[in-house]
Design an enzyme around this catalytic site. Structure first.
Site, PDB file in Angstrom:
ATOM      1  NE  ARG A 147       9.715  31.206 139.174  1.00 40.36           N
ATOM      2  CZ  ARG A 147       9.773  30.308 138.199  1.00 40.36           C
ATOM      3  NH1 ARG A 147      10.307  30.625 137.048  1.00 40.36           N
ATOM      4  NH2 ARG A 147       9.306  29.102 138.369  1.00 40.36           N
ATOM      5  CE1 TYR A 159       0.673  33.837 136.333  1.00 38.92           C
ATOM      6  CE2 TYR A 159       2.873  32.962 136.695  1.00 38.92           C
ATOM      7  CZ  TYR A 159       2.019  34.031 136.582  1.00 38.92           C
ATOM      8  OH  TYR A 159       2.501  35.292 136.746  1.00 38.92           O
ATOM      9  CG  ASP A 210       7.135  32.891 135.312  1.00 44.55           C
ATOM     10  OD1 ASP A 210       6.896  33.621 134.332  1.00 44.55           O
ATOM     11  OD2 ASP A 210       7.191  31.646 135.253  1.00 44.55           O
ATOM     12  CG  HIS A 212       3.366  31.346 133.086  1.00 42.16           C
ATOM     13  ND1 HIS A 212       2.623  30.534 132.271  1.00 42.16           N
ATOM     14  CD2 HIS A 212       4.350  30.576 133.584  1.00 42.16           C
ATOM     15  CE1 HIS A 212       3.145  29.319 132.286  1.00 42.16           C
ATOM     16  NE2 HIS A 212       4.198  29.313 133.069  1.00 42.16           N
ATOM     17  CD  GLU A 236      10.525  33.046 134.610  1.00 45.64           C
ATOM     18  OE1 GLU A 236      11.210  33.131 135.661  1.00 45.64           O
ATOM     19  OE2 GLU A 236       9.989  31.986 134.262  1.00 45.64           O
ATOM     20  CD  GLU A 262       8.974  29.337 131.086  1.00 43.62           C
ATOM     21  OE1 GLU A 262       9.583  29.722 132.088  1.00 43.62           O
ATOM     22  OE2 GLU A 262       7.853  28.818 131.137  1.00 43.62           O
ATOM     23  NE  ARG A 283      13.807  31.929 133.255  1.00 40.10           N
ATOM     24  CZ  ARG A 283      12.841  31.054 133.020  1.00 40.10           C
ATOM     25  NH1 ARG A 283      11.971  31.255 132.058  1.00 40.10           N
ATOM     26  NH2 ARG A 283      12.751  29.965 133.738  1.00 40.10           N
ATOM     27  CD  GLU A 339      12.627  27.430 136.814  1.00 45.11           C
ATOM     28  OE1 GLU A 339      12.728  27.829 135.638  1.00 45.11           O
ATOM     29  OE2 GLU A 339      11.553  27.114 137.336  1.00 45.11           O
ATOM     30  CD1 TRP A 402      -2.072  28.125 132.416  1.00 43.00           C
ATOM     31  CD2 TRP A 402      -0.056  27.388 131.762  1.00 43.00           C
ATOM     32  NE1 TRP A 402      -1.411  27.639 133.527  1.00 43.00           N
ATOM     33  CE2 TRP A 402      -0.199  27.183 133.156  1.00 43.00           C
ATOM     34  CE3 TRP A 402       1.114  27.009 131.110  1.00 43.00           C
ATOM     35  CZ2 TRP A 402       0.818  26.606 133.915  1.00 43.00           C
ATOM     36  CZ3 TRP A 402       2.109  26.434 131.869  1.00 43.00           C
ATOM     37  CH2 TRP A 402       1.969  26.232 133.267  1.00 43.00           C
TER      38      TRP A 402
HETATM   39  C1  GCO Z   1       9.092  28.164 134.997  1.00 43.71           C
HETATM   40  C2  GCO Z   1       7.928  27.853 134.171  1.00 43.71           C
HETATM   41  C3  GCO Z   1       7.254  26.562 134.382  1.00 43.71           C
HETATM   42  C4  GCO Z   1       6.479  26.223 133.127  1.00 43.71           C
HETATM   43  C5  GCO Z   1       6.543  24.774 132.848  1.00 43.71           C
HETATM   44  C6  GCO Z   1       5.853  24.429 131.548  1.00 43.71           C
HETATM   45  O1  GCO Z   1       9.569  29.262 134.839  1.00 43.71           O
HETATM   46  O2  GCO Z   1       9.545  27.335 135.765  1.00 43.71           O
HETATM   47  O3  GCO Z   1       7.163  28.931 133.791  1.00 43.71           O
HETATM   48  O4  GCO Z   1       6.532  26.419 135.541  1.00 43.71           O
HETATM   49  O5  GCO Z   1       5.166  26.667 133.212  1.00 43.71           O
HETATM   50  O6  GCO Z   1       7.892  24.399 132.811  1.00 43.71           O
HETATM   51  O7  GCO Z   1       6.096  23.135 131.170  1.00 43.71           O
HETATM   52 MG    MG Z   2       8.539  30.676 133.694  1.00 40.90          MG
END
Ligand code: GCO
Ligand code: MG
Length: 402
Positions: A147, A159, A210, A212, A236, A262, A283, A339, A402
């Site tokens: 990724r 991020y 990702d 986010h 993602e 997630e 996920r 992951e 975020w």
């Molecule tokens: C990922 C995530 C993480 C999250 C984190 C939050 O896909 O690995 O987006 O980086 O931001 O797990 O606690």
């Molecule tokens: Mg993620």
């Protein structure tokens, strides 16, 4: 057989983890993870004040009934804190069952469906060139899938980007840091990263990205379309995940495979996504999805709709969750990818485990139960430290995802 006691441990070998240990009258114990990044102590209280008193004296063999007791039996269902607490109990009970029957948990889930679990690493860099180089390091380690996240010109912090390469950790000690964000700058930049990656490494490596949860559906559709020539393994978390219907718009416009989940806690966060086939990979994590018991059912439902799994495996999911995920991944048919953000050596030392990494794959090992242990003495040397995930604002300071 009876549960005689249960204890919650909070340890911070570089980051905070909540671990549940369930003891039985047969001398066998089980371990579970209840970590919710930035809200760890809420799970501790939930377990200590509300769950453990109801657990003592129950038969640990009755995993389904105990799970239903803490989910269906409680009027206030769902939510990350509840589901992480239930997951911790559930993982520990599967661990106990495996140890009692002297077999790895994957054998209790139907046995191995594959030899190994394909994982993806997390390559990041401030500049595109740095990210491309970093992705190369993962490929050199044998990863089949990476990724890739990159800094965006004009944005100070993004991020997924950090100075630490193998152990990305977004939570920061103290109060939450605040970052700034521009979707316009981001969307203009990302296709260049993938162009560069394909030019450098060709079409073989699986590439993931990702978002986010920062796009609107139509923005996600644009990105998905623009990334089509680079054949991503998945895109993602494009949009905030509360509105499942948002994915209908994205799906109409792009063939880039979509992954999300997630932040999901139950099947009710994903049932439209699944039944309308709006995503390709789900996920959800074993810890935030309530444990192995519900995750097996959700995976079985997803299988019917051609959706595969891709369990979240960031650093805030403890090695206990990683172990549980690997038993699940290796057993189900519709596994997609796992992951693997790699824990620090300090974390691995606190949680000795049977799973091993080799050439882009993880192996759960053949120890009975989950194949995970917890070094209490060492854990006690790393006391809890308050830490938060960042808060994000747009360029004009409007509060954003975020
Ligand atoms: C990922 C995530 C993480 C999250 C984190 C939050 O896909 O690995 O987006 O980086 O931001 O797990 O606690
Ligand atoms: Mg993620």
């Amino acid at each position: 057989m009876k549960i005689t006691d249960a204890k919650v441990f909070v340890t911070s070998p570089g980051r905070n983890f909540v671990t549940l240990k369930i003891y039985t009258d047969q001398g066998v114990y089980g371990l579970g993870d209840g970590t919710v990044n930035g809200r760890e102590l809420a799970v501790v209280s939930y377990l200590e004040d509300h769950v453990i008193p109801c657990l003592i004296g129950r038969d640990p063999q009755q995993i389904e009934d105990i799970w239903q007791y803490f989910y269906r039996g409680v009027y206030w269902r769902r939510g990350p804190i509840t589901m992480a607490a239930i997951a911790a109990v559930d993982m520990a009970l599967w661990d106990i069952k495996g140890k009692m029957l002297n077999t790895p948990v994957y054998n209790l889930l139907g046995g191995k469906s594959r030899e190994a679990v394909m994982v993806y690493g997390h390559a990041n860099g401030i500049e595109i060139s740095e990210t491309v180089e970093e992705a190369g390091r993962y490929l050199d380690m044998g990863y089949q899938a990476v990724r890739v996240q990159t800094g965006v010109p004009g944005l100070e912090e993004v991020y997924g980007i950090s100075k630490d390469k193998l152990f990305y950790e977004p939570a920061k000690k103290g109060l939450p840091p605040e970052y700034r964000w521009s979707t316009e700058k981001y969307l203009a930049h990302i296709p260049k990263l993938f162009q560069e990656l394909r030019d450098t490494y060709g079409s073989d490596p699986h590439l993931l990205h990702d978002c986010h949860h920062r796009l609107t559906p139509i923005e996600a559709a644009r990105l998905g379309k623009e990334l089509e020539p680079y054949h991503l393994f998945w895109l993602e978390d494009t949009v905030p995940a509360e509105l499942q219907e948002g994915f209908r718009i994205i799906r109409q416009h792009t063939t880039t495979p979509l992954a999300v989940g997630e932040v999901f806690n139950t099947v009710w966060d994903a049932h439209i996504l699944i039944t309308e086939q709006l995503i390709d990979y789900l996920r959800m994590a074993i810890v935030h999805g309530g444990g192995l018991t519900p995750m097996r059912k959700i995976a079985a439902m997803a299988e019917i709709y051609h959706i595969k799994t891709g369990c979240h495996g960031a650093t805030d999911l403890s090695p206990v969750t990683m172990a549980a995920a690997l038993h699940f991944d290796i057993a189900i048919n519709n596994f997609g990818i796992q992951e693997y953000m790699r824990h620090t050596p300090e974390t691995d030392e606190v949680f000795p485990h049977a799973y091993t990494f080799s050439k882009g794959y993880l192996y759960p090992g053949d120890a009975p139960g989950l194949g995970i242990d917890f070094n209490e003495e060492l854990a006690a040397k790393y006391p809890y430290e308050r830490a938060y995930l960042p808060v994000n604002r747009k360029m004009d300071a409007t509060l954003f995802n975020w």
